[in-house]
Design a protein around this motif. Structure first.
Motif: not given
Length: 306
Positions: A111-113, A115, A167-168, A170, A173
């Protein structure tokens, strides 16, 4: 940024590099392929259960595919990861090679984006101010409601007494405004513990309906502590609405004539049992998770129907 490579491409000879991305759940290997990047990590029945159920219920989380450890593909994957890994002694060499020791591995969508932690998240959320870009708060509310369904406590502290692990989540994206990663079901087998948990779930849904209280206050505090962003009342209201939307959709799937939730659970349980048939505890995990999910769904249905 790199695109995610297709999950169904099982020819691992084209892998050209491997790096290690450190993270709160132990990190993942990043596998570079001609078509893009995939993540490699260990996998469990609890994680596959949560991911497949989220997909069935329309909650966007990272896609994944379990690699059959006895298959020819698994042998090719392990061999080519070793060939493409950093040389022994380099910083990423040990964690990359260590992950290959696990019996059950999966490849996960890259995944981009950003956290939802630190200055990258703060800067991203600031860029949304004063623009027509979609805000993340309603989708975040849906994700939190799904987390309650499977007792995924390692994300946002809506029904749990912890600091969360943002952090889980995102953000921003290209595949979704909010995308969950590293979710896992956590079945509660002790009846008293389950009843206490159901009370927390009910309280969170009441707050989603009638106004912010302790549960959503803990989420607002966690977001501020992790991103430096103080949510406005309207943003909290959006988050509550997303949570309530999911609860109502789930209630409809429980009481609908097609038995949508039960059908989804049938498919999820079948796949998880098939992928982890050699793990002795798998059947118990699947059965206890299904029972918990059904009881949480019943509690959500009752609260939204009041």
């Amino acid at each position: 940024s790199y695109p995610s490579a297709p999950l169904d491409d099982s020819d691992w000879r084209s892998m050209s590099g491997v790096l290690w991305a450190h993270g709160g759940s132990g990190g993942v290997g990043l596998l570079k392929r001609p078509s893009g990047i995939l993540c490699l990590k260990k996998c469990s029945p609890e994680e596959l259960f949560a991911q497949r159920l989220a997909h069935a219920l329309g909650v966007r989380v990272a896609d994944m595919r379990v690699i059959d450890s006895s298959s020819e593909e698994a042998g090719s994957l392990r061999l080519n990861v070793k060939h493409a890994s950093p040389a022994a002694g380099e910083s990423d060499s040990l964690p990359v090679r260590s992950i290959l020791r696990f019996e059950f591995l999966c490849v996960m969508e890259f995944l981009d984006g950003v956290g939802m932690m630190g200055m990258p998240a703060h800067d991203y959320l600031k860029t949304l101010e004063g623009t027509a870009q979609p805000r993340p708060w309603r989708e975040l509310g849906r994700l939190m409601a799904f987390d309650m369904l499977v007792n995924n406590y390692d994300r946002l502290p809506l029904a749990w007494s912890n600091e969360g692990n943002l952090s889980n989540v995102m953000l921003g994206s290209s595949v979704g405004t909010v995308v969950g990663i590293d979710q896992g079901a956590a079945p509660i087998k002790h009846e008293d513990g389950l009843q206490r948990y159901l009370q927390r779930v009910r309280q969170a849904v009441r707050e989603a309906r009638y106004g912010e209280g302790k549960a959503f206050g803990a989420v607002v505090e966690a977001i501020f502590n992790n991103t430096g962003m103080q949510l406005a009342p309207g943003e909290v209201a959006d988050m509550r609405q997303g949570c309530l939307d999911f609860a109502r959709e789930l209630a409809g799937s429980v009481e609908g004539p097609a038995g949508l939730l039960d059908n989804a659970l049938d498919e999820v349980c079948r796949e998880v049992r098939g992928c982890f048939a050699r793990q002795q505890t798998c059947d118990e995990v699947v059965s206890s998770t299904r029972t918990m999910v059904q009881q949480v769904a019943a509690a959500l249905q009752e609260e939204v129907g009041r």
